[in-house]
Design a protein around this motif. Structure first.
Motif, PDB file in Angstrom:
ATOM      1  N   ALA A   1      -2.704  -0.451   1.567  1.00 63.47           N
ATOM      2  CA  ALA A   1      -1.567  -1.162   2.157  1.00 63.47           C
ATOM      3  C   ALA A   1      -0.513  -0.194   2.675  1.00 63.47           C
ATOM      4  O   ALA A   1       0.206  -0.496   3.632  1.00 63.47           O
ATOM      5  N   GLN A   2      -0.413   0.960   2.046  1.00 64.63           N
ATOM      6  CA  GLN A   2       0.553   1.975   2.456  1.00 64.63           C
ATOM      7  C   GLN A   2      -0.185   3.164   3.072  1.00 64.63           C
ATOM      8  O   GLN A   2      -1.400   3.315   2.897  1.00 64.63           O
ATOM      9  N   PRO A   3       0.536   4.035   3.783  1.00 61.89           N
ATOM     10  CA  PRO A   3      -0.120   5.224   4.341  1.00 61.89           C
ATOM     11  C   PRO A   3      -0.701   6.086   3.223  1.00 61.89           C
ATOM     12  O   PRO A   3      -0.286   5.985   2.061  1.00 61.89           O
ATOM     13  N   PRO A   4      -1.652   6.942   3.539  1.00 59.35           N
ATOM     14  CA  PRO A   4      -2.224   7.822   2.507  1.00 59.35           C
ATOM     15  C   PRO A   4      -1.154   8.747   1.944  1.00 59.35           C
ATOM     16  O   PRO A   4      -0.222   9.138   2.648  1.00 59.35           O
TER      17      PRO A   4
ATOM     18  N   GLN B   1      -4.745  -0.413  11.395  1.00 57.64           N
ATOM     19  CA  GLN B   1      -3.605  -1.342  11.400  1.00 57.64           C
ATOM     20  C   GLN B   1      -3.551  -2.180  12.674  1.00 57.64           C
ATOM     21  O   GLN B   1      -2.685  -3.051  12.809  1.00 57.64           O
ATOM     22  N   ASN B   2      -4.441  -1.894  13.633  1.00 57.45           N
ATOM     23  CA  ASN B   2      -4.528  -2.693  14.870  1.00 57.45           C
ATOM     24  C   ASN B   2      -3.190  -2.791  15.602  1.00 57.45           C
ATOM     25  O   ASN B   2      -2.789  -3.862  16.058  1.00 57.45           O
ATOM     26  N   GLY B   3      -2.492  -1.676  15.688  1.00 59.28           N
ATOM     27  CA  GLY B   3      -1.264  -1.643  16.468  1.00 59.28           C
ATOM     28  C   GLY B   3      -0.007  -1.966  15.691  1.00 59.28           C
ATOM     29  O   GLY B   3       1.104  -1.847  16.227  1.00 59.28           O
ATOM     30  N   ARG B   4      -0.129  -2.384  14.430  1.00 52.33           N
ATOM     31  CA  ARG B   4       1.060  -2.765  13.655  1.00 52.33           C
ATOM     32  C   ARG B   4       2.035  -1.610  13.491  1.00 52.33           C
ATOM     33  O   ARG B   4       3.247  -1.803  13.454  1.00 52.33           O
ATOM     34  N   VAL B   5       1.504  -0.381  13.389  1.00 49.20           N
ATOM     35  CA  VAL B   5       2.364   0.795  13.214  1.00 49.20           C
ATOM     36  C   VAL B   5       2.288   1.718  14.426  1.00 49.20           C
ATOM     37  O   VAL B   5       2.712   2.868  14.361  1.00 49.20           O
TER      38      VAL B   5
END
Length: 657
Positions: A56-59, A132-136
């Motif tokens: 859910a969060q970045p690595p 993320q399909n463009g979310r970030v």
């Protein structure tokens, strides 16, 4: 983008005395202490465990990646671009103040094994962004340069500083990427070479070094292409706000100068900005159709200081900018009826050029050498529009070889914009378009468009192909006339400088009915011109003969006379605004009106104050001169004897001289 340098760290951690040292300490606190293991083994293990979770969060790798980019920016900052320097800079960033022995051992460990873990972390972050399909946003993490498969990741992120990212949005607009698509990397790099010609549109030293480096150039092309693919179409400034490019408007006849603020899509009906630095002014921009400029309230007055130094107005969403300009190129502006600043010279079009005193001699030499005849120096007099500037009016450049030769001898003028407007990407201009509302790049047979080729500091030879027919042409900033090579109906394929374009030729529009706007006005039974309805009596007319009278446009608000053969003078009355404007919902008074002229008319004379502006009516164009003698009496004297016309020409000759 994951750009981190010392300035960016200081901005992010303003309350920390040593932000870079703080970052290094955070990483050292989790370094591996087991003999024989890689320096970043613990962080790499944490990343692998993260991959087993919900992600859910970045690595948990961002501090390591940040310091890897910080090291890359330090490698560039002292003038070195060799890849062998990178691991030493990374060792210095991880252990600030380390001894030569410590740094040497760590450098060897990083270059041999440990950095493989960092490459894994970059890949993990890239995969997460894509998932993320463009979310970030869109990932710019990549390296296609085989020699830099490891350090290419941080090096690429270090190439685009905050200012570079803002400036590149202007480059993307110049390349028409939102409408024409993102070209390949070679085309982008060629476009950057053109766009940064002779000091114009300079990006950071780091960026420019990479652009000129055989080793870094491919990596830069890959990165800029990735950034272009993620671009949202907005032009921004370095502070992240949308950019509003201020123009300067000049009206030599009314002796006025004002700032012009072009409309911005999506900005709403008004924009609020703070005044220039050091002032407490507030500038309100309001949209008043049909103008394509905002009406401004509170804008600073035009002064030589603001023109020379440039200025900014900042708001919540916009930053309005006017760049420092010792030389200004003006083009005719249909919105204002006067002149407005342009990014460069438009070949064949008339210009007004304003040059500050220190540059006026160079500009005048270039105009004398390269401009077509007919230009004049405008004496501003005591009430100057731009004090300290010299004005050159009706300047046209029609010969690319003359202009290129003159600029070659004074290259500094290029950096001031005295050159054809830069063309980073080949494109079509002019021509007779058909059905533009339906499809782009469709033209009438015989009305083929001209082709603008990418320009450089010097004219260069380009191989051009038109439907397979090859022609060697010169790219000089002047348009190439495609109609010199007639083409049949259908698609015309053009290959220029490695770029493929096409346009379609048709003998008539594919859209049935009249073009948008046709037949929209007509005459009623009462003889008034208004919006056409079913009751309209006349819409258009069939004309079988040429009219015996013509028309000439003149400025409103002046005393106007037409000077005819035989010393005859006839005063013209100024009409009111056209009646069809009454129902438009806005107040608009045209800046010009028509004066009827027949075969005996020779000059149009307008007086404002004690000055006369004379326009000679010629078959091949008009000539304008200003005069302070008694025009009406002098013209009347031309009817008296054979010496009258010679006396008139003598008066005009004294002015031109």
């Amino acid at each position: 983008m994951l750009f981190v340098d010392d300035d960016e760290l200081a901005r992010l951690l303003a309350d920390v005395a040593d932000p870079a040292g703080d970052l290094a300490e955070a990483i050292r606190s989790v370094k591996s202490t087991n003999p024989g293991t890689n320096y970043f083994a613990k962080v790499s293990t944490a990343c692998r465990l993260w991959k087993l979770g919900d992600q859910a969060q970045p690595p948990p790798v961002l501090p390591v990646l940040a310091i890897s980019v910080l090291a890359a920016t330090r490698m560039h900052s002292d003038g070195h671009v060799l890849s062998t320097n990178y691991y030493l800079r990374l060792a210095e960033a991880l252990v600030p103040g380390g001894t030569p022995t410590q740094l040497g051992e760590l450098r060897n460990d990083l270059s041999a094994q440990s950095f493989i873990d960092v490459v894994y972390m970059w890949s993990a972050l890239h995969d997460w962004i894509v998932a993320q399909n463009g979310r970030v946003g869109v990932s710019t993490i990549r390296t296609d340069e085989q020699r830099l498969t490891r350090i290419g990741y941080p090096l690429s992120q270090a190439l685009l500083k905050r200012r570079d990212r803002a400036e590149l949005t202007r480059f993307f607009r110049a390349m028409r990427m939102k409408t024409s698509g993102v070209p390949n990397e070679d085309a982008i790099l060629r476009g950057l070479d053109v766009w940064t010609t002779a000091g114009r549109n300079q990006l950071s030293d780091t960026f420019m070094d990479a652009l000129r480096s055989d080793e870094m150039r491919p990596l830069l092309g890959s990165l800029v292409r990735a950034f272009a693919e993620a671009w949202d179409g907005l032009v921004i400034t370095s502070d992240g706000r949308r950019r509003l490019a201020i123009k300067l408007g000049l009206d030599p006849e009314q002796m006025t100068a004002r700032w012009l603020f072009p409309l911005q899509d999506g900005a709403g009906e008004s924009v609020k900005l703070s005044g220039p630095s050091g002032t407490d002014q507030t500038v309100i921009l309001s949209h008043r159709p049909p103008s394509r400029y905002y009406a401004s309230d509170g804008a600073p007055p035009v002064t030589p200081e603001l023109v020379l130094q440039g200025f900014r107005l900042r708001g919540e969403a916009f930053t309005a900018e006017f760049p420092r300009s010792p030389v200004l190129i003006f083009v005719s502006d249909p919105q204002t009826g006067a002149w407005s600043t342009s990014a460069g010279i438009t070949p064949f079009e008339p210009h007004l050029i304003a040059a500050v005193s220190s540059e006026s001699a160079s500009v005048e030499r270039l105009i004398q050498r390269a401009a077509a005849p007919g230009w004049v120096v405008r004496n501003q007099g005591r009430n100057a529009i731009l004090p300290g500037f010299k004005l050159f009016v009706d300047v046209r450049f029609t010969d690319p070889h003359l202009l290129a030769g003159a600029l070659r001898d004074d290259p500094l003028l290029r950096s001031h914009g005295v050159a054809p407007a830069l063309t980073p990407r080949a494109r079509f201009v002019r021509g007779l378009p058909l059905s533009r509302e339906l499809v782009q790049n469709t033209y009438m047979v015989g009305g083929e468009p001209d082709l603008l080729l990418p320009t450089a500091e010097e004219p260069r030879i380009v191989l051009l192909s038109l439907n397979g027919i090859e022609e060697v042409v010169t790219a000089s900033g002047f348009p190439f006339e495609v109609r010199r090579f007639p083409q049949p109906e259908g698609v015309v394929e053009v290959v220029a400088d490695g770029q493929s374009l096409s346009f379609t030729l048709l003998s008539e529009s594919p859209v049935a009915g009249a073009p948008v706007g046709a037949y929209s006005f007509g005459w009623s039974r009462e003889g008034t011109l208004e919006a056409a309805t079913s009751e309209t009596q006349i819409v258009g007319a069939v004309v079988t003969t040429s009219p015996s009278c013509g028309a000439h446009l003149v400025r409103r608000g002046r005393e106007t006379w037409v000077l005819h053969d035989g010393g005859v003078t006839k005063r013209c009355s100024e009409p009111g605004p056209p009646s069809f404007l009454n129902g438009t919902g806005f107040d608009y008074i045209p800046t010009h009106f028509e004066v009827t002229v027949n075969d005996s008319a020779r000059w149009v004379a307008q007086r404002t104050g004690g000055k006369w502006l004379l326009t000679e009516l010629r078959p091949n164009g008009s000539r304008e001169v200003s005069a302070d003698f008694d025009v009406l009496r002098t013209w009347a004297s031309t009817a008296d004897g054979a010496n009258g016309p010679a006396f008139w020409e003598l008066q005009i000759g004294l002015i031109d001289g």
